[in-house]
Design a protein around this motif. Structure first.
Motif, mmCIF file in Angstrom:
data_model
loop_
_atom_site.group_PDB
_atom_site.id
_atom_site.type_symbol
_atom_site.label_atom_id
_atom_site.label_comp_id
_atom_site.label_asym_id
_atom_site.label_seq_id
_atom_site.Cartn_x
_atom_site.Cartn_y
_atom_site.Cartn_z
ATOM 1 N N GLU A 1 0.807 -1.217 0.000
ATOM 2 C CA GLU A 1 0.000 0.000 0.000
ATOM 3 C C GLU A 1 0.843 1.270 0.000
ATOM 4 O OE1 GLU A 1 -3.713 1.569 -0.392
ATOM 5 O OE2 GLU A 1 -3.492 -0.544 0.153
ATOM 6 N N ASN B 1 -3.006 -1.387 -10.436
ATOM 7 C CA ASN B 1 -3.999 -2.461 -10.386
ATOM 8 C C ASN B 1 -3.711 -3.408 -9.234
ATOM 9 O OD1 ASN B 1 -4.219 -1.737 -13.489
ATOM 10 N ND2 ASN B 1 -6.002 -3.023 -12.991
ATOM 11 N N GLU B 2 -4.775 -3.967 -8.663
ATOM 12 C CA GLU B 2 -4.592 -5.022 -7.675
ATOM 13 C C GLU B 2 -4.005 -6.259 -8.344
ATOM 14 O OE1 GLU B 2 -8.036 -5.871 -5.366
ATOM 15 O OE2 GLU B 2 -8.322 -3.786 -4.736
ATOM 16 N N VAL C 1 -3.378 -10.997 -3.135
ATOM 17 C CA VAL C 1 -3.149 -10.772 -1.715
ATOM 18 C C VAL C 1 -1.946 -11.581 -1.244
ATOM 19 C CG1 VAL C 1 -5.551 -10.222 -1.151
ATOM 20 C CG2 VAL C 1 -4.786 -12.608 -1.068
ATOM 21 N N LEU D 1 -9.715 -9.897 -5.987
ATOM 22 C CA LEU D 1 -9.606 -8.634 -6.714
ATOM 23 C C LEU D 1 -10.898 -7.834 -6.577
ATOM 24 C CD1 LEU D 1 -7.820 -9.626 -10.044
ATOM 25 C CD2 LEU D 1 -6.805 -8.886 -7.882
ATOM 26 N N GLY E 1 -11.211 -1.484 -6.309
ATOM 27 C CA GLY E 1 -10.129 -0.755 -5.656
ATOM 28 C C GLY E 1 -10.323 0.751 -5.678
ATOM 29 N N ARG F 1 -7.788 -5.899 -14.887
ATOM 30 C CA ARG F 1 -8.636 -6.506 -13.864
ATOM 31 C C ARG F 1 -9.436 -7.666 -14.458
ATOM 32 N NH1 ARG F 1 -11.864 -2.442 -12.919
ATOM 33 N NH2 ARG F 1 -10.167 -1.318 -11.908
ATOM 34 N N LYS G 1 -3.635 -6.626 0.573
ATOM 35 C CA LYS G 1 -3.649 -6.290 -0.844
ATOM 36 C C LYS G 1 -2.246 -5.933 -1.334
ATOM 37 C CE LYS G 1 -8.198 -6.212 -1.704
ATOM 38 N NZ LYS G 1 -8.853 -7.032 -2.739
ATOM 39 N N TYR H 1 -0.132 -4.866 -5.232
ATOM 40 C CA TYR H 1 -0.472 -4.132 -6.439
ATOM 41 C C TYR H 1 0.608 -4.260 -7.513
ATOM 42 C CZ TYR H 1 -3.664 -2.012 -3.077
ATOM 43 O OH TYR H 1 -4.607 -1.820 -2.115
#
Length: 344
Positions: free
Chosen positions: A105, A119-120, A123, A276, A279, A288, A320, A322
């Motif tokens: 983050e 973009n995510e 995890v 996902l 976000g 995504r 999360k 990225y």
């Protein structure tokens, strides 16, 4: 202040460069990808006052016609220095396309604020060792209890020691059996390849049955201010005919040991493309959609759903992570990332 590039394995100033990498890793290598920045084949942007970025370089006539840097994880630096290190890297590498892969983050928010799409990616799983119930009570741990008990009933035993203490022929056979079922070769980048010699602060646990080597697990250190605060479960090797639950028995034994030592956490690493959401960062909608499709329909690339299901059973915290790029990712550059990671 000096900024420099270094290539893993070169001899010029190797001792100085290695010392800088080790210094910043031990001070700021908190992320689960941090120790992976020492794997072979990487190149580095090092700032001797701030820290470093580690990346996989790629040149390819179609996928990376200029040059592509796949930066692995967060900068190895103090969070307060992330933006300054990014500025110096971008100034030095103006001609290179860059993909920042599996960032957390703090760094993602900087990249987004600077106007780069974020973009995510999935995890990462972290287990808080102080609160983890190593007795596995309750219905939420029913799968783990069953797997653990099955392995114990079949006489599986777990040992910790030096990887050099293992019979090298048996270890090579174990690794070959595993890789044969995983596409025939090591992935690099997001998974640090297995090294067949002891490495600083790395822990090795393995399982045997009647003296036969069944499985090996490698745990990479995570650092803060010069101390090991936890570990990443980085490498697994298990024979195809090992009793079900063998590898989980190793991980649970490691959890118990790390708890007794007062470590803070165990990371189970990344579940790619899992959980996902849309976000709160401005990303690329097609990415995504692509990642969601791959999670559901591409087990021949990687067992995305199986990875998520298994790690979820440890009831850790899903954090999360990225992906971002400069310039924005097109399809060719996505394929370039897969190429750099040896997925293609």
């Amino acid at each position: 202040m000096t900024s420099l590039f270094a290539r893993s394995g070169t001899h010029a100033n190797a001792s100085c460069e290695h010392g800088l990498l080790q210094h910043y890793l031990r001070q700021h290598g908190r992320g689960c990808m941090a120790y992976s920045t020492l794997q072979p084949g990487l190149e580095y942007f090092i700032d001797d006052k701030l820290g470093y970025l580690a990346y996989l370089p790629l040149r390819h006539p179609l996928l990376a016609p200029g040059r592509l840097h796949v930066v692995l994880g967060d900068p190895i630096a103090a969070v307060a220095d992330y933006e300054a290190l990014l500025d110096r890297y971008l100034k030095k590498t103006a001609a290179a396309a860059t993909v920042f892969l599996e960032v957390n983050e703090d760094f993602a928010s900087i990249l987004s604020r600077r106007g780069f799409p974020v973009n995510e990616l999935g995890v990462e799983w972290e287990i808080d060792l102080a609160s983890f119930d190593s007795e596995l009570k309750g219905p939420s741990f029913s799968h783990l209890r069953r797997w653990r008990n099955k392995a114990l009933k079949e006489g599986v035993k777990v040992v910790e020691g030096s990887i050099c203490a293992l019979d090298q022929g048996e270890l090579s056979a174990l690794s070959a059996d595993w890789l044969r079922r995983k596409g025939g070769h090591e992935f690099i980048g997001l998974n640090r390849p297995l090294a067949l010699q002891d490495e600083p602060d790395v822990r090795y646990l393995w399982a045997t049955q009647h003296g036969r080597l069944l499985s090996l697990a490698v745990f990479d250190p995570m650092y803060r201010n010069g101390k090991v605060i936890g570990y990443l479960h980085n490498v697994s090797r298990v024979l195809s005919d090992a009793p079900h639950g063998t590898n989980d028995l190793i991980v649970l034994e490691a959890l118990s040991r790390f708890q007794r030592e007062g470590r803070e956490l165990l990371s189970l690493g990344l579940s790619p493309f899992a959980l996902l959401e849309d976000g709160h960062y401005r990303g690329k909608p097609y990415l995504r959609r692509l990642f969601r499709f791959m999670f559901r329909h591409c087990p021949f690339v990687y067992p995305f759903e199986g990875n998520f299901f298994h790690k979820d059973k440890y009831r850790g915290r899903p954090l999360k992570v990225y992906l971002s790029s400069i310039p924005a990712l097109n399809l060719y550059r996505v394929l370039g990332v897969f190429k750099a990671l040896r997925v293609l």
